[in-house]
Enzyme design. Structure first.
Site, PDB file in Angstrom:
ATOM      1  N   ASP D 128       0.818  -1.217   0.000  1.00  0.00           N
ATOM      2  CA  ASP D 128       0.000   0.000   0.000  1.00  0.00           C
ATOM      3  C   ASP D 128       0.853   1.268   0.000  1.00  0.00           C
ATOM      4  O   ASP D 128       0.369   2.340  -0.329  1.00  0.00           O
ATOM      5  CB  ASP D 128      -0.906   0.032   1.236  1.00  0.00           C
ATOM      6  N   ARG D 172      -7.032   0.896   1.423  1.00  0.00           N
ATOM      7  CA  ARG D 172      -8.210   1.217   2.220  1.00  0.00           C
ATOM      8  C   ARG D 172      -8.263   2.714   2.537  1.00  0.00           C
ATOM      9  O   ARG D 172      -9.287   3.353   2.418  1.00  0.00           O
ATOM     10  CB  ARG D 172      -8.206   0.389   3.510  1.00  0.00           C
ATOM     11  N   GLY D 186      -2.914   4.132 -18.028  1.00  0.00           N
ATOM     12  CA  GLY D 186      -3.687   4.963 -18.949  1.00  0.00           C
ATOM     13  C   GLY D 186      -5.173   4.956 -18.630  1.00  0.00           C
ATOM     14  O   GLY D 186      -6.024   5.008 -19.527  1.00  0.00           O
ATOM     15  N   ALA D 187      -5.514   4.900 -17.332  1.00  0.00           N
ATOM     16  CA  ALA D 187      -6.911   4.848 -16.926  1.00  0.00           C
ATOM     17  C   ALA D 187      -7.624   6.165 -17.260  1.00  0.00           C
ATOM     18  O   ALA D 187      -7.030   7.227 -17.191  1.00  0.00           O
ATOM     19  CB  ALA D 187      -7.011   4.570 -15.427  1.00  0.00           C
ATOM     20  N   ARG D 212     -15.169  11.135 -28.712  1.00  0.00           N
ATOM     21  CA  ARG D 212     -13.996  11.410 -29.537  1.00  0.00           C
ATOM     22  C   ARG D 212     -13.346  10.122 -30.073  1.00  0.00           C
ATOM     23  O   ARG D 212     -12.288  10.145 -30.682  1.00  0.00           O
ATOM     24  CB  ARG D 212     -12.979  12.282 -28.777  1.00  0.00           C
TER      25      ARG D 212
END
Lengths: 320, 320, 320, 320
Positions: D128, D172, D186-187, D212
């Protein structure tokens, strides 16, 4: 049969551990003991033999190489060496021997059986896949996936620089790795020991591809055909194209085995135990037409596996 | 600034596409147009320049190599070549140029700026990591992961056969790849151009390892130190150990970039655009002490990055 | 036949692109044109059809998914939809149609042929492998390798925490993925829709393993059997063991296809073209006993492929 | 100091073994003995402690998980538990303790030191990355690479089906994994606990992308923000887009550590030994600005590491 011995011999192949695991657990399941012989026939002669438990093969199915180690033994090629090996087995109370390996291993097992009558079973494991009696040897699928993974990486550079690459893969006498990896890797040309090739035709093919817009070319060469640097040099001279060579070498052997090799090894290993228990004296396990079968070790050694000519032609067509 | 040009030059490095993507999207976000120059300085001279849209860089962040292609240009080394390049930029209406590459690229950009006053920004991308002004160049992290992946595979065979392997990695003048991959790969010895080595000491180390039970040894060699086959031969003669050589070659360059390289390239690419818009004329982007910074191109070229001596000593200690 | 159409339909499977590539190149090699239909039957109805050249399929053999896109079409399930599809083909001058997909695709092709007499060939591609007429469908080998790769990762945590993991894999009605991945992944138990299971027996097996020293347990569950979280909960209640659930989901579908899937797709795609050219009207390609064969689409749909009971028993033995 | 103890505690992280290896070998190199404590604080209380040799950590640098095992211990949260732990250390003759883990581990070490005065050093290892005193914790780099590898696979299906995927990753309270993996993957959108988000804005962004020409969308969500299935459902209702959810779960933790994590772990482990030998009593090792440093354990615990807001904004810009 109360005690089974198992060894790996010759070049290591991914999946050998999965085969050992299957032999140990199937053997114990059937009420036998399974003993492991270290470093192949060399360890057999020296009596380097240890009992294997269920837990001895825990967490090994995904490991490349062989936990029993492997080696090539000159001594086992002599009658005296084999006599000592027989004495070792006798001392250890082993009543049947399973050898995992390629042609050399099978040949050793067969000679040993002929001289001693000792029950032996061969399990085919060689990344070259050049062993009779089976369509697929353990390790081949992993090796070709390793090669294609390398081709994927080389392709990035080949495309970016608009270059030609000659990739040399294993296969001294046979082109199984080269053909399968070349077909799967989308190679422009594949050079195999089984078929003569015309370097001028290869070059013309390259130039034709470039004229129709290809950004890169990959040529896969089995080591038995010639060295990649020499072929790259030749292509460069004839075409003027910047041509690089790469020899993949030992990275082809390693890595975690594929699912195909793990399943193949598990099934073959278990079958080898069944064959010993059924009283077979000199059998080779094999996958033939999608089914696990067995034949006489001599037959496996006598059979020369043919390269798939149709696949070779298809590879040419698909790389137009 | 209304129109930015971008090119990749020299050897390709994984992450170059992520940098191009960042430059295009950040540029458009800031209200500019971004044009792509094909095949580095060679394409610049020829005027091989195309407008890039948001969608031109879609699905490229994970691709190795460079969608703009790359090449080495002899012509750009001449004044006349650079004059033509300047004319190309002028014709295309480009007002600032971002070059992604290593030392040769930076040198070309600086000379070009000196002669023309044209604003240029260098983004460091070279798997060798041998460029000043930044702790990490784009592509290095992917390359060392490729090397360690190969070492993992070689280790399987090395262990199974109880052999020594000499693995040659890239790095003609610097040992960054060799040191980092050797440390991460658990190599027994690491041979770098930066430090002299004593082959006898390497051999003694090997023998000591074997005496305490090591099953295999991996020696990582930067190409600038010498050829792997020659070193393997030397070790074999001195120790009698079976020693194999492998040259990793171009597989080090390829493959999908790691997260580190993608993030580094994204941040550096975006910063390059910001620098152009802020009026910088000849800056090099860099990651220094965990932060993105910039310096004069000349400073980046003047600085010789030092190998981490502490890491080198640590690698020796950890391979006891 | 002068013009061939090709589409992918249903769930995507790795290797579909290799099949498209083979169809395009083999088709062109044989003197035909090959046109690509987008988004399966949906695009067929809408007439979303484009000509494909040799270069259209360049650099696609290693890509997951399908460059022709895929979808499920409600409209094609109606007679009117199929009439429009027929009109589209007619307008585009297409004389034969190759559909790549699973059971739904085959069913669509067969109904379409029955109503229109249009020549159709089915190429089996579904990661579930639940289609008759072939031992292996395209995508299955990649999917099971994806699953086993995930199991390798989970095993690290399972071992370190001495935990039990329930891993849910795809397979609503069939357990092909679960069985093969479970066998190759060394799973302690494998739960399939084909065989009833006794949760109490699964728990006893777990406890037995722990008593003999197992550090972790992996249970592979086909989604058709029940949800992983519910099964994990049940095991925890009965055994008191900390048991975690993981649902692998769509990562099973993706990634670069394995060599096996690329070769299979290439051979099957080429064969589909041959079948069309040979005048076949409604055939399904298949790999049977290691050879590429074909049968009537109806026969492929009628056949329910059986899970390999021997492999299931072997998996139990090997996980003692 | 003659004898050092080492344990791993809390969730396992890839690279823990590389840290253990470095501690053992550096410790022995410095003339100390190093003893391993099994299953974290739980094993410490029970006195489950074994001496480690140079060879005990051979072939572990590339293994995920922890060879010392790990657990969460309720008992160590009590004063009595800690008294027993102290007694164990005393009995074993251990004079300094190195704990590898995250916040809970550091807190345990600090409390233990306060009560007993026993010298303790914390080495940060948590995928994390939510621990103060260091820019990077061991395991984070491997985890984000695992996530991006999964996103690559999901993208194949997302593109082929023109779908939206919501991918839930660990985190979390913090969004380090989500932000870094989202940027590198590339989110289209990244949802973090640190920043409020407006589901309507996320949906509008999605729709804009589709207009697009985007073929797919990936939304990365930290688990602390909400469950992926719920968010997918919400998006589907608002946009009508087919939206799938996937929870990556434990596959994030596993696998062979990356080069970055192996090097980080090696350097930090060695430094921990140096700190003990230098007389430090309660230090936390850290990588700050590219250099290995240390601070007081309390300071590491007090510091809340901030998410990089600039990177978050950049991710938005790059996903236009």
């Amino acid at each position: 049969m109360r005690r089974i011995g198992v060894l790996t011999s010759g070049g290591d192949a991914p999946g050998m551990n999965a085969a050992i695991r299957a032999i140990v657990r199937k053997g114990i399941y059937e009420g036998c003991e399974v003993w492991g012989i270290k470093r192949g026939f060399a360890g057999l002669i020296e009596g380097d033999i240890v009992p294997l438990e269920l837990g001895s093969v825990a967490d090994t199915i995904h490991r490349g190489g062989t936990i029993l180690l492997t080696a090539r033994s000159q001594e086992f090629m002599t009658e005296e060496g084999r006599r000592e090996a027989f004495a070792s087995l006798h001392r250890a109370g082993i009543e049947g021997l399973i050898g995992i390996g390629g042609e050399g291993t099978f040949r050793g097992l067969l000679t040993f059986h002929r001289e001693t009558g000792f029950p032996v079973i061969g399990v085919p494991a060689t990344i070259d896949n050049d062993i009779g009696g089976t369509d697929y040897a353990i390790g081949f699928d992993t090796a070709v996936n390793n090669v294609v993974d390398a081709i994927n990486k080389i392709r990035d550079t080949a495309t970016s620089h608009e270059r030609t690459f000659v990739v040399e893969v294993m296969g001294r006498n046979t082109g199984f790795i080269a053909l399968t990896a070349g077909l799967a890797g989308g190679a422009e040309s594949i050079l195999l020991p089984e078929f003569p090739f015309d370097i001028e035709a290869v070059c013309q093919r390259l130039m034709r591809g470039i004229r129709r817009g290809k950004r890169h070319s990959i040529i896969v060469v089995a080591e038995g055909v010639g060295s990649a640097p020499a072929i790259a040099q030749e292509i460069k001279q004839r075409t003027g194209l910047e041509t690089k060579a790469i020899i993949l070498g030992h990275i082809q052997r390693g890595g975690t085995p594929t699912v195909f090799d793990r399943v193949l090894a598990s099934i073959m290993g278990a079958r080898a135990v069944e064959l010993l228990l059924a009283g077979e004296k000199r059998a080779a396990v094999g996958l033939v037409g999608g089914e696990v079968k067995h034949c006489d070790l001599e037959e496996a050694l006598r059979t020369t596996k043919k390269i798939d000519e149709a696949a070779y032609k298809l590879a040419e067509i698909l790389a137009i």
